[in-house]
Design an enzyme around this catalytic site. Sequence first.
Site, mmCIF file in Angstrom:
data_model
loop_
_atom_site.group_PDB
_atom_site.id
_atom_site.type_symbol
_atom_site.label_atom_id
_atom_site.label_comp_id
_atom_site.label_asym_id
_atom_site.label_seq_id
_atom_site.Cartn_x
_atom_site.Cartn_y
_atom_site.Cartn_z
ATOM 1 N N CYS A 1 -3.453 2.086 -4.093
ATOM 2 C CA CYS A 1 -3.395 0.641 -4.311
ATOM 3 C C CYS A 1 -3.587 0.314 -5.787
ATOM 4 O O CYS A 1 -4.707 0.327 -6.299
ATOM 5 C CB CYS A 1 -4.467 -0.051 -3.459
ATOM 6 S SG CYS A 1 -4.494 -1.837 -3.693
ATOM 7 N N CYS B 1 -5.720 -2.772 -6.518
ATOM 8 C CA CYS B 1 -7.166 -2.546 -6.343
ATOM 9 C C CYS B 1 -7.748 -1.736 -7.501
ATOM 10 O O CYS B 1 -8.808 -2.040 -8.018
ATOM 11 C CB CYS B 1 -7.454 -1.750 -5.071
ATOM 12 S SG CYS B 1 -6.494 -2.215 -3.646
ATOM 13 N N ASP B 2 -7.053 -0.678 -7.898
ATOM 14 C CA ASP B 2 -7.681 0.311 -8.773
ATOM 15 C C ASP B 2 -7.077 0.414 -10.173
ATOM 16 O O ASP B 2 -7.635 1.102 -11.033
ATOM 17 C CB ASP B 2 -7.610 1.701 -8.105
ATOM 18 C CG ASP B 2 -8.384 1.736 -6.797
ATOM 19 O OD1 ASP B 2 -9.405 1.026 -6.701
ATOM 20 O OD2 ASP B 2 -7.971 2.445 -5.868
#
Length: 317
Positions: free
Chosen positions: A137, A140-141
């Site tokens: 992701c 997200c990261d």
Amino acid sequence: MEKKESVKVLIIGSGPAGYTAAIYAARAGLNPVLFTGGQPGGQLTITNDVENFPGYPEGVNGPQMMMDLQKQAERFGTKVIYGMVTSVDFSSYPLQVTVDEKDVYEAESVIVSTGASAKYLGIPSEEKFANKGVSACAVCDGYFYRGKEVAVVGAGDSAAEESTYLSKLCSKVHLIVRRDEMRASKIMQQRVLNTPNIEVHWNTETDEIVGDDSGVTGVRIINNKTNEKKLIPIQGFFLAIGHKPNTDIFDGQLEKDEAGYVKVIPGTTKTNVEGVFAVGDVADRVYRQAITAAGSGCMGALDAEKFLAAKEMEVAH
Ligand code: NDP
């Protein structure tokens, strides 16, 4: 088979969507019962820091957030059961849900929040560096790789979108494409090809992710036409080869789209079966964020509440 108690609101799945549905249903006095599934807490338990969930200025650890959500759901009376729903029978009412192949629950309403799972390549180094440089992701990261070199594998819209997203944060993005063309829409491909710090490696597959105790340090790629191998130094390795919604148990029970996501009436969480609602990633192939999942979990609980109230009125008349 053992027949268990009858449940007003039965929730399948324990990600942000399931727990949010539980919080709302519990506070509405509906005594929800939530089955965690095989990965209690869902996809966020394999993430480190979550920095994009509103309300946490310093970010929050993914597993911690899921424990907090569980506590919050339990505080209002949700019964959380560690168990796997193995089959459902929505052909008659009340709805029937079988857990761990033996316990049969009857439910007046069911909220499906079984999520989706990112697809992985299936190479050992992927698991070895999970959370240490390997991620599925970018939104997200990606932030953790600011100014660093990263690689993205995939060639669909997700890969195009994620590599474009990462190109704004990272010094360079290597896009690993297994064929000589991309599946992504033309406009998304153009965006990738016009971004100077994205290098596309055509006809290329991932041989192995390499690293040390500190995490990922590179990826060895192999050209599947020439068999030539090359080591690229990177610190983040992002998978974007698709997701698989966790909907096998609903085969023949719920309507799904061609990719297997549960179909809902747009703007609601209603499925084709009365009293069954689908929330979070299991019904969302586009957004797939913790916050959107939580939002739709709330919608699911409100839809279920309304459904149950209408049913009660029916019985009263
Ligand atoms: P897709 O299934 O569309 O694409 C998966 C990609 O991964 C394919 O290009 C495939 O390659 C590649 N792939 C699969 N397995 C491997 C493997 N083992 N090794 C290397 N590459 C592999 O998934 P997406 O997640 O990209 O998209 C899912 C859906 O969501 C699509 O309908 C998409 O349009 C939509 N979407 C829309 C967005 C938007 O409009 N903003 C953003 C993101 C997704 P190959 O082509 O060779 O099969």
